[in-house]
Structure formats: C-alpha cells, structure tokens
Motif scaffolding. Structure first.
Motif, PDB file in Angstrom:
ATOM      1  N   GLU A 180     -29.461  50.870  15.886  1.00 17.01           N
ATOM      2  CA  GLU A 180     -29.539  49.852  14.843  1.00 17.01           C
ATOM      3  C   GLU A 180     -29.044  48.511  15.378  1.00 17.01           C
ATOM      4  O   GLU A 180     -29.601  47.454  15.042  1.00 17.01           O
ATOM      5  CB  GLU A 180     -28.713  50.278  13.621  1.00 17.01           C
ATOM      6  CG  GLU A 180     -29.305  51.459  12.874  1.00 17.01           C
ATOM      7  CD  GLU A 180     -28.518  51.796  11.624  1.00 17.01           C
ATOM      8  OE1 GLU A 180     -27.582  51.043  11.271  1.00 17.01           O
ATOM      9  OE2 GLU A 180     -28.839  52.829  10.987  1.00 17.01           O
ATOM     10  N   GLN A 181     -28.019  48.550  16.201  1.00 18.85           N
ATOM     11  CA  GLN A 181     -27.493  47.305  16.769  1.00 18.85           C
ATOM     12  C   GLN A 181     -28.532  46.623  17.650  1.00 18.85           C
ATOM     13  O   GLN A 181     -28.698  45.398  17.602  1.00 18.85           O
ATOM     14  CB  GLN A 181     -26.228  47.584  17.580  1.00 18.85           C
ATOM     15  CG  GLN A 181     -25.605  46.327  18.185  1.00 18.85           C
ATOM     16  CD  GLN A 181     -24.335  46.623  18.960  1.00 18.85           C
ATOM     17  OE1 GLN A 181     -23.838  47.740  18.966  1.00 18.85           O
ATOM     18  NE2 GLN A 181     -23.805  45.613  19.632  1.00 18.85           N
ATOM     19  N   ASN A 183     -32.601  39.477  14.934  1.00 15.01           N
ATOM     20  CA  ASN A 183     -31.794  38.319  14.535  1.00 15.01           C
ATOM     21  C   ASN A 183     -32.049  37.137  15.461  1.00 15.01           C
ATOM     22  O   ASN A 183     -32.170  35.990  15.018  1.00 15.01           O
ATOM     23  CB  ASN A 183     -30.312  38.675  14.544  1.00 15.01           C
ATOM     24  CG  ASN A 183     -29.881  39.416  13.294  1.00 15.01           C
ATOM     25  OD1 ASN A 183     -30.579  39.412  12.283  1.00 15.01           O
ATOM     26  ND2 ASN A 183     -28.729  40.063  13.356  1.00 15.01           N
ATOM     27  N   ASP A 206     -31.201  45.139  15.306  1.00 12.28           N
ATOM     28  CA  ASP A 206     -30.709  43.978  14.565  1.00 12.28           C
ATOM     29  C   ASP A 206     -30.493  42.771  15.475  1.00 12.28           C
ATOM     30  O   ASP A 206     -30.844  41.644  15.117  1.00 12.28           O
ATOM     31  CB  ASP A 206     -29.410  44.323  13.838  1.00 12.28           C
ATOM     32  CG  ASP A 206     -29.623  45.289  12.684  1.00 12.28           C
ATOM     33  OD1 ASP A 206     -30.783  45.456  12.252  1.00 12.28           O
ATOM     34  OD2 ASP A 206     -28.630  45.877  12.221  1.00 12.28           O
ATOM     35  N   ASP A 207     -29.917  42.999  16.631  1.00 10.48           N
ATOM     36  CA  ASP A 207     -29.664  41.901  17.563  1.00 10.48           C
ATOM     37  C   ASP A 207     -30.963  41.241  17.994  1.00 10.48           C
ATOM     38  O   ASP A 207     -31.078  40.008  18.021  1.00 10.48           O
ATOM     39  CB  ASP A 207     -28.900  42.407  18.785  1.00 10.48           C
ATOM     40  CG  ASP A 207     -28.657  41.299  19.800  1.00 10.48           C
ATOM     41  OD1 ASP A 207     -27.910  40.357  19.484  1.00 10.48           O
ATOM     42  OD2 ASP A 207     -29.233  41.366  20.912  1.00 10.48           O
TER      43      ASP A 207
END
Length: 251
Positions: free
Chosen positions: A102-103, A110, A106-107
């Motif tokens: 997920e990181q 984003n 998202d990174d």
C-alpha cells in the motif's frame, strides 16, 4: 536575435536534476524567467546556479498543499501571472505484482498523479490566456514494463488527465500537453538498478539495447521538447502526447 520565450514566466516542479533541470535551463536560455522547486535546499541552490538567468528556487514538496499554496503566493506577489507550467516532479520504484505494498502504491500515485492534479489546479488562477501546461508522462504509460506496473499506471493516468483538461480549459485558451520520454540518462533511472555501480550500469546497458537509435536520451533532448510545447511554435498542439524515446516504444 529575439528568443522564443522572452518575457514569459515559467514554473518547473522537480527542477533540481535530470529532465527538470535541463528543461529549466532551456526555458531560461529561450528568455523565460524560471521558478524551480525542489525538496532539498542544497540541490535547489546548485540548480539555480546552473540555470542562471535570474532563476528563482523555491524549496517545497509538491505533495503538500501548504507548500503549493506558498509557491503560488510567491509567484503571484512577484510576477502576477504564470505563462508556462511544467509539472515534472515525480518518480517511481520497482515492485513486481505480489510485492506491491500500500505504501508503494500511495507514494507513487501521490507523487505522479495527486501532486500533478493539485499543482495544476493551484496554478490555474495565475495562468494567463494562451498559457501552456506541460505534464511529464512516460512511454511506460503505454507499454508494459516488468515490476513497474504502478508507475506505469500513474503515467497512464497523467496522459488521461491531459485529454480531459483541454476540454475544461478550452474557454481560457490554455493548452495542455504531455511529454513522454523513453529511457533517459538520469540519476533517477540509474538508481532503479540498485545501489551498486555494477547494477546501475547493467540496467542502463539493458535499456540501451531496447532503443532502436542505439543510445539513451540526454535530458536536454527531452528539455527541447518541453521548450517547443511551451512556445508558440506548438500553438496548435493541444491534448497531445509527444513521445521522445529514440523509437523504443514504436517498434
């Protein structure tokens, strides 16, 4: 001899290295007054020195709304308008399906999608009629790349945004285009090969073998496409993706 961008005000996000720095240098060379962003002050200072021509560096992170607000406030107070926006900041890392966290997701989104949306949106009140917005895409947005699916998807999203935004902005005469580089000799690309020189050289060598022209792009070759899209030379190009890849995604 007149310069193509004489008197224009330009903003380049992620302008401290690679394609962003080269673009800022070329825009300035063509007469634009250039603002550049970067997250690290030391690298930002070095970039401003390399660009010259009264360039201005603004430290900040385009994924943070407060930093974007401060950036646009500064340009509004100093210039009153913005003619050229090169929304270039972004990046990605490798993660094959099965290891996508997920990181990681998202990174990547984003940096490459969310930040682009809100950079452009926050700049809109400053954009002059006839202005040019240029987004950094990638040939990865239209080709498959092993272990790079999330980055690829984020760049496909950037391409899609441009198509819709030209309709949203049609009454303001603002053009939106995408420059999609192929493999370009930058520090960021090399670092995808890992922390060792052997790994990085191996990756660059492999990528070079995929390019029909037989070499990687120099960042300035991509920068010249950005300058073209920023100038009146491209006045009837809108909603387009300009691919600069040495033929890599064309065969």
């Amino acid at each position: 001899m007149s310069k193509r961008l004489e008197g224009k005000i330009a903003l380049v996000t992620g302008g401290t290295s690679g394609i962003g720095l080269a673009a800022a240098q070329d825009l300035a060379r063509e007469g634009a007054k250039v603002y550049v962003t970067g997250r690290r002050q030391g690298e930002l200072d070095a970039a401003v020195s390399a660009i010259g021509h009264a360039a201005t560096g603004v430290q900040g992170d385009v994924t943070r709304s407060a930093d974007l607000d401060a950036l646009m406030k500064l340009i509004r107070e100093r210039e009153g308008r913005l003619d050229i926006l090169f929304a270039n900041a972004g990046g990605g890392s490798l993660a094959p399906l099965g290891d996508i966290s997920e990181q990681h997701f998202d990174d990547t989104f984003n940096r490459n999608v969310r930040a682009v949306v809100f950079t452009v949106q926050s700049a809109l009140p400053l954009m002059s009629r006839g202005g040019s917005i240029i987004l950094t895409g990638s040939i990865a947005g239209s080709t498959g790349t092993q272990a790079f699916s999330i980055y690829s998807a984020s760049k496909a999203a950037v391409r899609s945004l441009a198509r819709s935004w030209v309709l949203d902005l049609k009454d303001r005469g603002i053009r939106v285009n995408v420059v999609s580089p192929g493999s370009t000799r930058t520090v960021g690309l090399a670092e995808l090969g890992g922390d060792t020189k052997e790994g990085q050289d191996g990756l660059l060598s492999y990528l070079t073998s995929l390019v029909p022209i037989g070499r990687l792009a120099d960042p300035m070759e991509i920068a010249r496409v950005v300058t073209f899209l920023a100038s009146d030379d491209s006045s009837f190009i809108n909603g387009a993706e300009i691919t600069a890849d040495g033929g890599q995604a064309q065969v």
